[in-house]
Design an enzyme around this catalytic site. Structure first.
Site, short mmCIF file in Angstrom:
data_model
loop_
_atom_site.label_atom_id
_atom_site.label_comp_id
_atom_site.label_asym_id
_atom_site.label_seq_id
_atom_site.Cartn_x
_atom_site.Cartn_y
_atom_site.Cartn_z
N ARG A 158 37.91 43.69 46.53
CA ARG A 158 38.55 43.42 47.82
C ARG A 158 40.08 43.35 47.68
O ARG A 158 40.81 44.05 48.37
CB ARG A 158 38.02 42.09 48.35
CG ARG A 158 38.45 41.71 49.74
CD ARG A 158 37.80 40.37 50.11
NE ARG A 158 36.48 40.30 49.51
CZ ARG A 158 35.39 40.86 50.05
NH1 ARG A 158 35.47 41.44 51.22
NH2 ARG A 158 34.24 40.79 49.42
N THR A 159 40.54 42.53 46.76
CA THR A 159 41.98 42.34 46.62
C THR A 159 42.66 43.58 46.06
O THR A 159 43.71 44.00 46.54
CB THR A 159 42.26 41.12 45.72
OG1 THR A 159 41.61 39.97 46.27
CG2 THR A 159 43.74 40.85 45.62
N LYS A 202 42.68 45.25 21.30
CA LYS A 202 43.33 45.49 20.02
C LYS A 202 44.22 44.31 19.65
O LYS A 202 44.99 44.38 18.71
CB LYS A 202 44.15 46.79 20.07
CG LYS A 202 43.30 48.05 20.23
CD LYS A 202 44.17 49.30 20.30
CE LYS A 202 43.34 50.53 20.70
NZ LYS A 202 44.20 51.64 21.16
N ARG A 239 45.97 39.96 38.44
CA ARG A 239 44.84 39.04 38.60
C ARG A 239 44.37 38.66 37.20
O ARG A 239 44.09 39.55 36.39
CB ARG A 239 43.70 39.76 39.33
CG ARG A 239 42.41 39.00 39.36
CD ARG A 239 42.38 38.03 40.54
NE ARG A 239 41.04 37.79 41.03
CZ ARG A 239 40.73 37.67 42.32
NH1 ARG A 239 41.65 37.82 43.24
NH2 ARG A 239 39.51 37.42 42.70
N HIS A 269 46.32 31.84 44.91
CA HIS A 269 46.10 33.21 45.38
C HIS A 269 46.96 33.33 46.64
O HIS A 269 46.45 33.41 47.75
CB HIS A 269 44.61 33.39 45.70
CG HIS A 269 44.20 34.80 45.97
ND1 HIS A 269 45.06 35.87 45.87
CD2 HIS A 269 43.01 35.32 46.35
CE1 HIS A 269 44.41 36.98 46.18
NE2 HIS A 269 43.16 36.68 46.47
#
Lengths: 295, 295, 295
Positions: free
Chosen positions: A53-54, A82, A103, A131
């Site tokens: 969604r975001t 890594k 995110r 958020h």
């Protein structure tokens, strides 16, 4: 927090009323007509946690403005495995882009990214933290649906303890003349630090539904519970609730929903949760233009 | 089905001869020169099943027309795992895009998506159901390679039971003056509902190769077999078959192939399966322009 | 190798001095101002091995030039698992794009791709083979940081046995008047085939640091070791090393680093490894324009 939001969108604490007015005006303008002020610009969507969604919302916002997006969703399969630090990843990727949408599952990730980045960072969710673009789009939705933000009776219902969406939204609402009602089981109450003296707490929606202008419902954030905690809690808005509510109630939800609002309410014109998605697109377009639109 | 294909491309049943003429003319025009009529437009590739070939084809079609693509390939790692319904996902994503290209493992997914979407849906494969854009590109390939669709002798060979490609193509071919030969083992015969009285069924390619204008070969769809069913069946077109075939035979395959056509035939000018990929790009460009090109 | 690099960038062996001059001049020009000579063009990033850094670099290079990118990162979940050969994948994807950027775990993958492709292939790493665009960007970094390539004392340190980056870079450096020092444990020495009679081999950085103009450090490529081989080897550049080094030393690393260069050296102006990333973007922009910029 003294970090200017044009440098990095980290927290709702960065926004004052005039900032919000400016962003919302810009969102209004960008939502009509298709100008492409970000042609030749790019962002990287750097998602350590999946969020269709975001990430799609930012992707769409950027391409509508003429810009391009480098999506990095499979972070766990990439350089990070890594052994690279987040800081090195940021300092590498900043060479490729005009802004980074981040995110991350760690609450301190945004701060660490901002500390090394030479391009704007947009926090698209940092674990149990914030958020902020969700909170801004929630506020924008309210302002569009009710043509203003003052004098409203806002009811927040659901998991008020873990929902970062709710935490950020309450902070923004404090700037306006708004009465807040909180509906949740005791175990999922709003943390005391977010509580204001005029707020009222309730166990049942019925106690406040008749007076409510905005009903904001959230999902139980099961993935944020510790394993031991088992809460037997389910709630949902019913047709009966809606019958008791105002004719111009605005019913909101950050989505995804898992039963809190039954599908049968989708056709009720007061159900605003899908319009909320669209408003979110416009707010993110505004933020992108504000952050990287000037040369 | 009364749903207009400009609203949603769900099934080949939606297309009549004039529709096909229009799409193919548009494909012809778009294949030469690079106009960018979809600048500022976007599609979402929403793939619940991976399909590099199909998603890349739509991606390329869209970007050649000036538009942009939001690829959502990792659906299983995204909101869906938070319990969201397909309908809610569609109603969310429609805010971000001008059309949705949907690939799903459930046969009823397309219908469910169409029932809630306000933007055009293109079915890019729904389980054992249909894959209409593949059928259209197959038909377009035949028309381009033979400069027309009437009077042809078409042989379909392989897994005619499970191959949705074959099912859809036969439906389209029925609109034209075409003789159809079916070559398969008994267990993998074309389902009776797709069979036409003039069709002939065969076990060996040799029985029809000399008369064939179009030889369409498909892969054994092992992933669609039930576990119990074990069919010991392998077939392939050989150099000897090609020696018996017409000089202007057109050899087609929807790809990927797993041995049905040996690599040594790639250099035969009658092998059209890679040209078929290119024709597919042009057909998808035409569909995108037809669906979202007008304002 | 007689394959022209404008047809496919496979190995550093394809580049002569005038080619490099041309590419670097083009990189210089493209790094200033934003022209979009690749508008309407596209590349496919076909990555069988994940590499966020390299794929993002090409993605950014392409979009800055106005072009678009079809990212195919999840190859293991796609057609390949249906048994398709690399050759068929290439012959399919070439229809969708102007060039293919290929990263593959097999050393012979590039050659196989080139043998069937009608569009330019860029080797973005083929197993233990080459990574020519990395070598070119390393060389470009040296030339930009020191304003030329002759008369330099270059020290290569780390895993000189497995590091394909180092192998390719040494080949390019041989074209210039450069003294090469090699610092590594015996087990990780540069393979004899890459060694030149004027090179000197060392076990300790201290033996050469004072004379070094360019210090190129690489990561231990643990993922390329066979399981049996266990090398107890760690090394890093220290503050003391830097104190002994020249004032205009250039410290480079292909990244990701895992301790070879401590974070405290990031603020030293001689640390060039993040500028190296930016130079890489410009070199890749130049290669893309050279390969697909003319019609």
């Amino acid at each position: 927090m003294s970090l200017p939001w044009r440098r990095a969108v980290v927290s709702v604490d960065q926004f004052k009323k005039p900032d919000i007015d400016e962003i919302f005006s810009l969102a209004d303008r960008l939502s009509v007509g298709r100008t492409m002020p970000l042609t030749g610009k790019s962002i990287i969507n750097l998602f350590y946690e999946p969020s269709t969604r975001t990430s799609s919302s930012f992707h769409a916002a950027m391409t509508r403005l003429g810009g391009s997006v480098i999506p990095i969703n499979e972070v766990n399969y990439s350089s990070v495995t890594k052994g690279e630090t987040l800081e090195d990843t940021i300092r590498t990727l900043e060479s490729f882009t005009d802004a980074l949408v981040l995110r991350h599952y760690d609450e301190d990730a945004t701060e660490r990214a901002v500390s090394v980045s030479s391009v704007p960072i947009i926090n698209a969710g940092n674990g149990a933290g914030e958020h902020p673009t969700q909170a801004l789009l929630d506020l924008y939705t309210i302002s569009k649906e009710r043509d203003g933000l003052n004098g409203l009776n806002v009811t927040l219902m659901g998991d008020l303890k873990h929902g970062r969406t709710v935490h950020s939204l309450t902070k923004l609402l404090r700037m306006y003349d708004v009465k807040i009602n909180l509906v949740s089981p005791l175990e999922l109450s709003l943390p005391r630090s977010y509580l204001h003296k005029n707020d009222t707490e309730h166990r049942e929606l019925g106690e406040v539904i008749a007076d409510t202008d905005i009903l904001y419902v959230t999902r139980v954030q099961k993935e944020r519970f510790s394993d031991e905690l088992e809460i037997d809690f389910s709630y949902s808005v019913t047709r009966s609730d809606m019958n008791l509510a105002k004719k111009n109630l605005v019913l909101m939800h950050p989505l995804p929903r898992v039963g809190e609002i039954p599908i049968e309410l989708d056709s009720d014109p007061r159900s605003a949760y899908f319009r909320q998605v669209k408003y979110g697109l416009h707010v993110r377009m505004a933020l992108l233009v504000a952050l990287i639109g000037r040369d």
